[in-house]
Design a protein around this motif. Structure first.
Motif, PDB file in Angstrom:
ATOM      1  N   VAL A 106      -2.035   8.372  -7.975  1.00  0.00           N
ATOM      2  CA  VAL A 106      -0.877   7.938  -7.187  1.00  0.00           C
ATOM      3  C   VAL A 106      -0.561   6.474  -7.489  1.00  0.00           C
ATOM      4  O   VAL A 106       0.610   6.074  -7.564  1.00  0.00           O
ATOM      5  N   GLN A 107      -1.605   5.678  -7.677  1.00  0.00           N
ATOM      6  CA  GLN A 107      -1.398   4.265  -7.991  1.00  0.00           C
ATOM      7  C   GLN A 107      -0.670   4.104  -9.323  1.00  0.00           C
ATOM      8  O   GLN A 107       0.231   3.265  -9.468  1.00  0.00           O
ATOM      9  N   ARG A 108      -1.033   4.924 -10.305  1.00  0.00           N
ATOM     10  CA  ARG A 108      -0.345   4.865 -11.601  1.00  0.00           C
ATOM     11  C   ARG A 108       1.112   5.290 -11.473  1.00  0.00           C
ATOM     12  O   ARG A 108       2.005   4.715 -12.093  1.00  0.00           O
ATOM     13  N   LEU A 109       1.366   6.292 -10.631  1.00  0.00           N
ATOM     14  CA  LEU A 109       2.732   6.793 -10.468  1.00  0.00           C
ATOM     15  C   LEU A 109       3.627   5.797  -9.746  1.00  0.00           C
ATOM     16  O   LEU A 109       4.820   5.697 -10.044  1.00  0.00           O
ATOM     17  N   THR A 115       0.827  -1.201   0.000  1.00  0.00           N
ATOM     18  CA  THR A 115       0.000   0.000   0.000  1.00  0.00           C
ATOM     19  C   THR A 115       0.865   1.256   0.000  1.00  0.00           C
ATOM     20  O   THR A 115       1.834   1.342   0.738  1.00  0.00           O
ATOM     21  N   GLU A 116       0.496   2.210  -0.822  1.00  0.00           N
ATOM     22  CA  GLU A 116       1.155   3.504  -0.852  1.00  0.00           C
ATOM     23  C   GLU A 116       0.291   4.501  -0.077  1.00  0.00           C
ATOM     24  O   GLU A 116      -0.905   4.619  -0.313  1.00  0.00           O
ATOM     25  N   LEU A 117       0.911   5.202   0.865  1.00  0.00           N
ATOM     26  CA  LEU A 117       0.197   6.224   1.620  1.00  0.00           C
ATOM     27  C   LEU A 117       0.356   7.567   0.916  1.00  0.00           C
ATOM     28  O   LEU A 117       1.467   7.993   0.612  1.00  0.00           O
ATOM     29  N   VAL A 133      -3.728   2.102  -2.490  1.00  0.00           N
ATOM     30  CA  VAL A 133      -3.389   3.463  -2.090  1.00  0.00           C
ATOM     31  C   VAL A 133      -4.310   3.872  -0.948  1.00  0.00           C
ATOM     32  O   VAL A 133      -5.535   3.741  -1.053  1.00  0.00           O
ATOM     33  N   ARG A 134      -3.717   4.336   0.143  1.00  0.00           N
ATOM     34  CA  ARG A 134      -4.485   4.882   1.262  1.00  0.00           C
ATOM     35  C   ARG A 134      -4.344   6.391   1.246  1.00  0.00           C
ATOM     36  O   ARG A 134      -3.252   6.921   1.088  1.00  0.00           O
TER      37      ARG A 134
END
Length: 248
Positions: free
Chosen positions: A189-192, A166-168, A198-199
């Protein structure tokens, strides 16, 4: 990640302390959240300094201890399938301990441990905290490590993010953003980052004037700044006229 390599801590059932409980004054003080706690009539210095030590060595010791507690709690959450709910519980606890009155109450050396446990019970009841998280709070009281709570929450978040890929992303804006806008930010953000999940954490900051910023990456090292404040600063820098003040 360093936090995942710490020596695990075993949670055990709490037991009454052998030392005498020191009762505080009976006057009540309200604070945000609707709970009650005894009023401290003496301005106390936090004992965080003595526990942490100084400089980089002290910070490293704090991170090590907080990481151990966070990993122990994460192990329990994984074993009983409550990782998501435990994360939500810690977010509630973090907000409660952001209140200076609450934090000072729990780190105060003149407040008896039994009174601190009573307030833990009230927090658990009013916030619907899970039993194993409640036990975790009582262990921090028993071990006199409540001053680590904020660091523990941060370390747990790192463990959670690693376990769940997970990316915060911390989104700061002037006003609360609509859920569909946050969903779009999460997808971006998920694409990056290529993360599975993503949270989004939201923060309100009126100084941005308008727009928003997004921090993500390791310890928020990457920034996307789409605020009017940043645009004004860029314009001021180009014109070499210093800060621009907006008339209200």
């Amino acid at each position: 990640m360093a936090a995942l390599q710490q020596t695990p801590i075993t949670f055990q059932s709490r037991s009454p302390p052998p030392t005498q409980i020191i009762s505080g004054p009976t006057a009540k003080l309200s604070f945000s959240g609707g709970l009650k706690l005894p009023k401290l009539t003496i301005k106390l210095r936090s004992n965080r300094t003595s526990r942490r030590g100084g400089g980089a060595a002290g910070a490293k010791m704090v991170a090590s201890a907080a990481g151990s507690y966070a990993n122990a709690l994460a192990d329990i959450a994984k074993s009983n399938g409550t990782l998501e709910q435990t994360t939500a519980d810690l977010e509630k606890i973090e907000k409660i301990f952001d209140d200076e009155a609450v934090f000072n109450f729990f780190v105060s050396p003149i407040v008896g441990e039994e009174k601190k446990r009573e307030l833990v019970d009230e927090i658990v009841s009013s916030s619907s905290i899970q039993p194993h998280v409640a036990n975790f709070l009582n262990i921090l009281v028993d071990m006199k490590r409540v001053e680590l709570i904020k660091e523990i929450v941060k370390e747990f978040e790192k463990v959670y993010n690693t376990l769940t890929d997970t990316e915060l992303a911390v989104v700061t804006s002037v006003v609360k953003l609509e859920s569909q806008h946050l969903a779009q930010i999460a997808k971006g953000v998920q694409r990056l980052t290529g993360s599975k999940n993503v949270r989004i954490k939201t923060v309100i900051d009126e100084s941005l004037v308008a727009g928003f910023t997004i921090r993500y990456g390791n310890s928020g090292s990457k920034l996307i700044d789409m605020s009017v404040k940043k645009q004004l600063e860029d314009i001021a820098a180009q014109l070499e006229i210093g800060d621009i003040q907006l008339a209200v």
